[in-house]
Design a protein around this motif. Structure first.
Motif, PDB file in Angstrom:
ATOM      1  N   LEU A   1       0.797  -1.162  -0.004  1.00  0.00           N
ATOM      2  CA  LEU A   1      -0.112  -0.012   0.051  1.00  0.00           C
ATOM      3  C   LEU A   1       0.893   1.111  -0.060  1.00  0.00           C
ATOM      4  O   LEU A   1       0.431   2.247  -0.695  1.00  0.00           O
ATOM      5  CB  LEU A   1      -0.922  -0.072   1.134  1.00  0.00           C
ATOM      6  N   ILE A   2       1.881   1.381   0.655  1.00  0.00           N
ATOM      7  CA  ILE A   2       2.773   2.453   0.697  1.00  0.00           C
ATOM      8  C   ILE A   2       3.432   3.179  -0.586  1.00  0.00           C
ATOM      9  O   ILE A   2       3.110   3.997  -0.979  1.00  0.00           O
ATOM     10  CB  ILE A   2       3.941   2.350   1.813  1.00  0.00           C
ATOM     11  N   PRO A   3       4.199   1.955  -1.247  1.00  0.00           N
ATOM     12  CA  PRO A   3       4.509   2.310  -2.576  1.00  0.00           C
ATOM     13  C   PRO A   3       3.394   2.606  -3.573  1.00  0.00           C
ATOM     14  O   PRO A   3       3.578   3.623  -4.368  1.00  0.00           O
ATOM     15  CB  PRO A   3       5.405   1.093  -2.976  1.00  0.00           C
ATOM     16  N   THR A   4       2.324   1.858  -3.451  1.00  0.00           N
ATOM     17  CA  THR A   4       1.203   2.154  -4.795  1.00  0.00           C
ATOM     18  C   THR A   4       0.453   3.573  -4.193  1.00  0.00           C
ATOM     19  O   THR A   4       0.138   4.164  -5.158  1.00  0.00           O
ATOM     20  CB  THR A   4       0.365   0.983  -4.725  1.00  0.00           C
ATOM     21  N   SER A   5       0.304   3.672  -2.893  1.00  0.00           N
ATOM     22  CA  SER A   5      -0.143   5.010  -2.828  1.00  0.00           C
ATOM     23  C   SER A   5       0.770   6.342  -3.079  1.00  0.00           C
ATOM     24  O   SER A   5       0.096   7.298  -3.772  1.00  0.00           O
ATOM     25  CB  SER A   5      -0.236   5.227  -1.195  1.00  0.00           C
ATOM     26  N   ALA A   6       1.977   6.110  -2.985  1.00  0.00           N
ATOM     27  CA  ALA A   6       2.794   7.160  -3.528  1.00  0.00           C
ATOM     28  C   ALA A   6       2.766   7.542  -5.105  1.00  0.00           C
ATOM     29  O   ALA A   6       2.674   8.527  -5.382  1.00  0.00           O
ATOM     30  CB  ALA A   6       4.359   6.836  -3.021  1.00  0.00           C
ATOM     31  N   ILE A   7       2.741   6.246  -5.847  1.00  0.00           N
ATOM     32  CA  ILE A   7       2.740   6.460  -7.245  1.00  0.00           C
ATOM     33  C   ILE A   7       1.255   6.942  -7.692  1.00  0.00           C
ATOM     34  O   ILE A   7       1.217   7.490  -8.611  1.00  0.00           O
ATOM     35  CB  ILE A   7       2.979   5.260  -7.806  1.00  0.00           C
ATOM     36  N   GLY A   8       0.321   6.526  -6.786  1.00  0.00           N
ATOM     37  CA  GLY A   8      -1.000   6.558  -7.274  1.00  0.00           C
ATOM     38  C   GLY A   8      -1.273   8.172  -7.176  1.00  0.00           C
ATOM     39  O   GLY A   8      -2.177   8.767  -7.742  1.00  0.00           O
ATOM     40  N   GLY A   9      -0.965   8.471  -5.830  1.00  0.00           N
ATOM     41  CA  GLY A   9      -0.960   9.946  -5.700  1.00  0.00           C
ATOM     42  C   GLY A   9      -0.377  10.973  -6.621  1.00  0.00           C
ATOM     43  O   GLY A   9      -1.144  11.643  -7.235  1.00  0.00           O
ATOM     44  N   ALA A  10       0.686  10.320  -7.129  1.00  0.00           N
ATOM     45  CA  ALA A  10       1.396  11.242  -8.074  1.00  0.00           C
ATOM     46  C   ALA A  10       0.568  11.102  -9.507  1.00  0.00           C
ATOM     47  O   ALA A  10       0.401  12.207 -10.143  1.00  0.00           O
ATOM     48  CB  ALA A  10       2.840  10.559  -8.375  1.00  0.00           C
ATOM     49  N   ILE A  11      -0.060   9.794  -9.728  1.00  0.00           N
ATOM     50  CA  ILE A  11      -0.877   9.747 -10.858  1.00  0.00           C
ATOM     51  C   ILE A  11      -2.145  10.769 -10.879  1.00  0.00           C
ATOM     52  O   ILE A  11      -2.283  11.471 -11.871  1.00  0.00           O
ATOM     53  CB  ILE A  11      -1.275   8.302 -11.286  1.00  0.00           C
ATOM     54  N   ALA A  12      -2.736  10.730  -9.600  1.00  0.00           N
ATOM     55  CA  ALA A  12      -4.008  11.583  -9.405  1.00  0.00           C
ATOM     56  C   ALA A  12      -3.562  13.157  -9.605  1.00  0.00           C
ATOM     57  O   ALA A  12      -4.437  13.806 -10.307  1.00  0.00           O
ATOM     58  CB  ALA A  12      -4.477  11.187  -7.911  1.00  0.00           C
ATOM     59  N   ILE A  13      -2.589  13.310  -9.237  1.00  0.00           N
ATOM     60  CA  ILE A  13      -2.616  14.944  -9.195  1.00  0.00           C
ATOM     61  C   ILE A  13      -2.038  15.473 -10.338  1.00  0.00           C
ATOM     62  O   ILE A  13      -2.580  16.378 -10.946  1.00  0.00           O
ATOM     63  CB  ILE A  13      -1.363  15.226  -7.857  1.00  0.00           C
ATOM     64  N   VAL A  14      -1.038  14.670 -11.050  1.00  0.00           N
ATOM     65  CA  VAL A  14      -0.660  14.844 -12.489  1.00  0.00           C
ATOM     66  C   VAL A  14      -1.947  15.118 -13.326  1.00  0.00           C
ATOM     67  O   VAL A  14      -2.207  15.821 -14.039  1.00  0.00           O
ATOM     68  CB  VAL A  14       0.230  13.991 -12.946  1.00  0.00           C
ATOM     69  N   LEU A  15      -2.741  13.969 -13.097  1.00  0.00           N
ATOM     70  CA  LEU A  15      -4.204  14.094 -13.941  1.00  0.00           C
ATOM     71  C   LEU A  15      -4.985  15.385 -13.647  1.00  0.00           C
ATOM     72  O   LEU A  15      -5.301  16.007 -14.366  1.00  0.00           O
ATOM     73  CB  LEU A  15      -4.824  12.550 -13.720  1.00  0.00           C
ATOM     74  N   ALA A  16      -5.025  15.400 -12.338  1.00  0.00           N
ATOM     75  CA  ALA A  16      -6.154  16.594 -12.003  1.00  0.00           C
ATOM     76  C   ALA A  16      -5.430  17.972 -12.407  1.00  0.00           C
ATOM     77  O   ALA A  16      -6.235  18.646 -12.864  1.00  0.00           O
ATOM     78  CB  ALA A  16      -6.139  16.444 -10.340  1.00  0.00           C
ATOM     79  N   ASP A  17      -4.091  18.135 -12.207  1.00  0.00           N
ATOM     80  CA  ASP A  17      -3.487  19.287 -12.641  1.00  0.00           C
ATOM     81  C   ASP A  17      -3.762  19.313 -14.142  1.00  0.00           C
ATOM     82  O   ASP A  17      -3.802  20.522 -14.660  1.00  0.00           O
ATOM     83  CB  ASP A  17      -2.076  19.712 -12.494  1.00  0.00           C
ATOM     84  N   THR A  18      -3.607  18.389 -15.022  1.00  0.00           N
ATOM     85  CA  THR A  18      -3.603  18.646 -16.595  1.00  0.00           C
ATOM     86  C   THR A  18      -5.149  18.989 -16.872  1.00  0.00           C
ATOM     87  O   THR A  18      -5.153  19.652 -17.805  1.00  0.00           O
ATOM     88  CB  THR A  18      -3.263  17.139 -16.945  1.00  0.00           C
ATOM     89  N   LEU A  19      -5.952  18.407 -16.086  1.00  0.00           N
ATOM     90  CA  LEU A  19      -7.329  18.771 -16.413  1.00  0.00           C
ATOM     91  C   LEU A  19      -7.742  20.288 -16.043  1.00  0.00           C
ATOM     92  O   LEU A  19      -8.232  20.822 -16.656  1.00  0.00           O
ATOM     93  CB  LEU A  19      -8.515  17.941 -15.385  1.00  0.00           C
TER      94      LEU A  19
END
Lengths: 338, 372
Positions: A287-305
């Motif tokens: 959970l710790i590593p996937t959360s870190a990468i998942g959070g990065a994916i989420a923010i990059v997506l949100a910021d692109t939008l």
């Protein structure tokens, strides 16, 4: 269920990193300034080889000074917030815990507003003050949250909520003293904003991120045991108090660093760890590593939008994370119940 | 995330645990991806910190040598030192009042882009927009290749700092009074190589103001409540240019406040008992007796002496913009607040009265400016 192997962790993380990489390239392509994929690739290629004079100065400006730093900042903030969220959820054994519930972001915001009043427009002052505010709040909440010399989860949660609402009230009061120009800046800051790049070297922030996430990751087996119950964990030989202290400090550092460069971006710390749990299970080693990468994916997506949806105007990224995050979260939640 | 993604992971994981060969391949792929991702931040960091990269610096210098031949260092109205090109060719305006001034000086050909709020004159709406005033897109600004960006205090400090970091000159104008507004017009004209037009325009505006002052000299100041927003009521502080504009129009704000845009309580409104209520810009509904939103139909408001007498004036949009149109807005407001001086001519005659005692002024477009 098959046991969790290191291979599985690496495999899943590699796949997620691949998604993040593809998303980063797509995000690099999007924006108010039209650049074709070929030009992006050429710019990156020449940039990587150090052939700066070949690149047209506009592309240099757009790709290397505007979009890449912003994506890098998004990855940093997303990874930090969502790892902090996952850690606080384990620490407090409460699914609602996230950096905001504990008052850390309010403390950072208070620091930012005080720096705007005392030393307006000093470069880096907002970030430093926000970090100090976050650290101060963390210390106060920590001492309020102890009972009988031990960190007591319900008390800590209550102390955090009380601190958050008290600090918010102070912020509202101080905001009436700001002039129009600073007020507008502050309003953006409170909603989360990645446009204004920090004056601090990003490499230092990445260094802090990796150290803090690494600290939390090394305690992840202990966190798994703590989640089954503190007594049980203690009987199994876990030094519960030390683990709690390490995780608490590391998660607070992560929050402080994210909030100080981007303002208050909500939801990521809460939604991403839960989404990752629903996808990959509750084992904290994964959970710790996937959360870190998942959070990065989420923010990059949100910021692109956020920067393309109403172009040329920009939305605050905090609004976008809630707007896009909530439906995804509800979908995952409903699916799990079926 | 759709189900197939998760299943792809699971399938992938199973394969790669059970078959050694595939395991090796996947390890390699995973390693490469991880290495890419690990290198990514380093590359970003490098591009961040090594900004004055020797080669890049040369490229930019060469760029300057061809496109931006000469600059002069000037200090803008917020005290920042800016290297402004001597021959300004393309500007981006980040505020409606600046756009209006540029058009008034006849420099619209040099205006490369403006904000979505720039609506005076109407032609400004057709220029490329770079976003709103508080959140313009830096990319959109860069895409317009401006050699100068003009900003005011309504823009955020962060925007100015970010543009400066990108090597784009940003000149900020920050007028706080009517006189400073005229000075800003003059400055803008000088900056953009339109000294003659600016001198003529400012002289014309100044003579209009002098004339107005001469006629209002004997008149006592009217005490008004200027509402920039009617619900909740928000008024103006002493340091805003609107407070100064009111003085030129022979009026004075009833509220003394150091805050620029203070919220005012109804109790305070009742206590201050304004002679007139002046509404800003597009708050026409609050002064139209046929609308339920009208002040006359609101509790407490309808008990005010000014409201009972119908002394509600709508000032033009221009009243809230430190631009050339401000002078015309002041003149019209003066006509409404001092009808006896002007023989009820001016603004009223054009629009007529909705009911006795009510003086309504509609928003003027910039066309009126030419008639000045």
């Amino acid at each position: 269920m098959r046991p969790l192997t290191p291979q599985k962790i690496v495999g899943i993380c590699a796949a997620l990193l691949g998604i993040l990489f593809v998303e980063g390239v797509i995000s690099l392509r999007m924006g108010a300034y039209p650049i074709g994929v070929r030009d992006i690739v050429a710019t990156l290629y020449h940039g990587a080889l150090g052939q700066w004079d070949v690149i047209p100065s506009e592309f240099l400006l757009i790709v290397f000074k505007l979009r890449l730093p912003r994506i890098a900042l998004g990855i940093l903030v997303g990874a930090a917030l969502s790892t902090a969220g996952a850690s606080f959820q384990a620490l407090l054994r409460n699914p609602l815990a996230d950096p905001y519930v504990l008052g850390v972001s309010s403390g950072a915001a208070l620091g930012a507003i005080i720096s705007l009043i005392l030393a307006p427009h000093t470069p880096g002052a907002i970030q430093a003050a926000a970090f100090a505010g976050a650290a101060g709040t963390v210390a106060i909440v920590y001492f309020l949250g102890r009972r009988g010399g031990q960190l007591d989860s319900p008390t800590l949660l209550l102390a955090g909520i009380v601190a958050a609402s008290f600090l918010s009230a102070v912020i509202m009061f101080l905001m009436t003293t700001l002039s129009g120009r600073d007020l507008r800046g502050m309003a953006f800051w409170l909603m989360g904003d990645l446009q204004s790049a920090p004056s601090v070297d990003l490499r230092w922030l990445y260094f802090l991120l990796i150290v803090a996430v690494g600290c939390i990751f090394t305690t992840s087996s202990d966190l798994n045991l703590i989640l089954t119950g503190e007594q049980e964990a203690r009987h199994l030989g876990v030094n519960v108090n030390r683990v709690k202290l390490v995780v608490y400090i590391a998660a607070s550092v992560l929050t402080g660093l994210a909030v100080s460069v981007s303002g208050a971006i909500g939801y990521v710390g809460l939604l991403v760890p839960h989404a990752m749990r629903m996808l990959f299970g509750t084992d904290y080693r994964l959970l710790i590593p996937t959360s870190a990468i998942g959070g990065a994916i989420a923010i990059v997506l949100a910021d692109t939008l956020a920067r393309t949806i109403v172009a040329p105007t920009e939305l605050p990224v905090g609004a976008m994370t809630a707007l896009a995050g909530a439906p995804v979260f509800i979908y995952l939640m409903r699916r799990r119940m079926r | 995330m759709p189900r197939f993604v998760r299943e792809a992971f699971l399938l992938w994981g199973r394969d790669f645990l059970e078959r050694r060969l595939k395991l090796k391949i996947l390890w390699t792929v995973g390693g490469v991806l991880a290495a890419c991702a690990a290198l990514q931040p380093c590359a970003f960091g490098a591009s961040q910190t090594q900004q004055p990269h020797p080669a890049a610096g040369q490229a930019q210098d060469a760029d300057k040598a061809t496109n931006k031949p000469a600059t002069k260092i000037v200090v803008d109205e917020t005290g920042r030192r800016v290297a402004v090109p001597i021959n300004v060719r393309r500007v981006v305006s980040l505020a409606p009042n600046l756009t209006e001034t540029i058009y008034a000086l006849g420099l619209e050909d040099k205006l490369a882009g403006d904000t979505t709020y720039c609506d005076v004159p109407a032609a400004a709406k057709d220029k490329p927009h770079v976003g709103g005033t508080t959140n313009p897109s830096l990319e959109a600004i860069v895409a317009l290749h401006p050699d100068l960006v003009l900003a005011t205090a309504i823009n955020r400090w962060e925007t100015v700092a970010a543009l400066e970091k990108l090597g784009i000159a940003v000149y900020t104008l920050d007028p706080h009074t009517v006189r400073e507004t005229l000075e800003s017009i003059m400055l803008l004209g000088d900056l953009m190589g339109a000294h003659e037009q600016a001198t003529a325009l400012v002289a014309k505006l100044q003579s209009t103001l002098d004339d107005l002052q001469a006629r209002l000299r004997e008149r006592p100041l009217v005490h008004v409540l200027f509402l920039v927003w009617d619900d909740p009521p928000i008024t103006i502080g002493q340091n805003t240019f609107i407070a100064d504009a009111l003085r030129w129009a022979g009026a004075e704000s009833v509220l003394i406040s150091d805050q620029d845009w203070p919220h005012i309580s109804m109790e305070e409104v009742v206590r201050l008992a304004p002679e007139y209520i002046v509404l800003a810009g597009d708050h026409l509904a609050a002064s139209d007796p046929t609308k339920s939103n009208d002040l006359r139909h609101r509790p407490t408001w309808d008990q005010l002496e000014a409201v009972k007498l119908g002394r509600i004036v709508v000032a033009s949009d221009e009243m809230t913009r430190p631009a050339p149109g401000l002078v015309e807005a002041i003149v019209t407001l003066a006509h409404n607040l001092h009808p006896e001086v002007f023989g009820n001519a001016g603004g009223n005659s054009k629009n007529g009265k909705i009911e006795p005692g009510l003086q309504l002024v509609e928003a003027h477009d910039a066309g009126v400016l030419c008639a000045l």
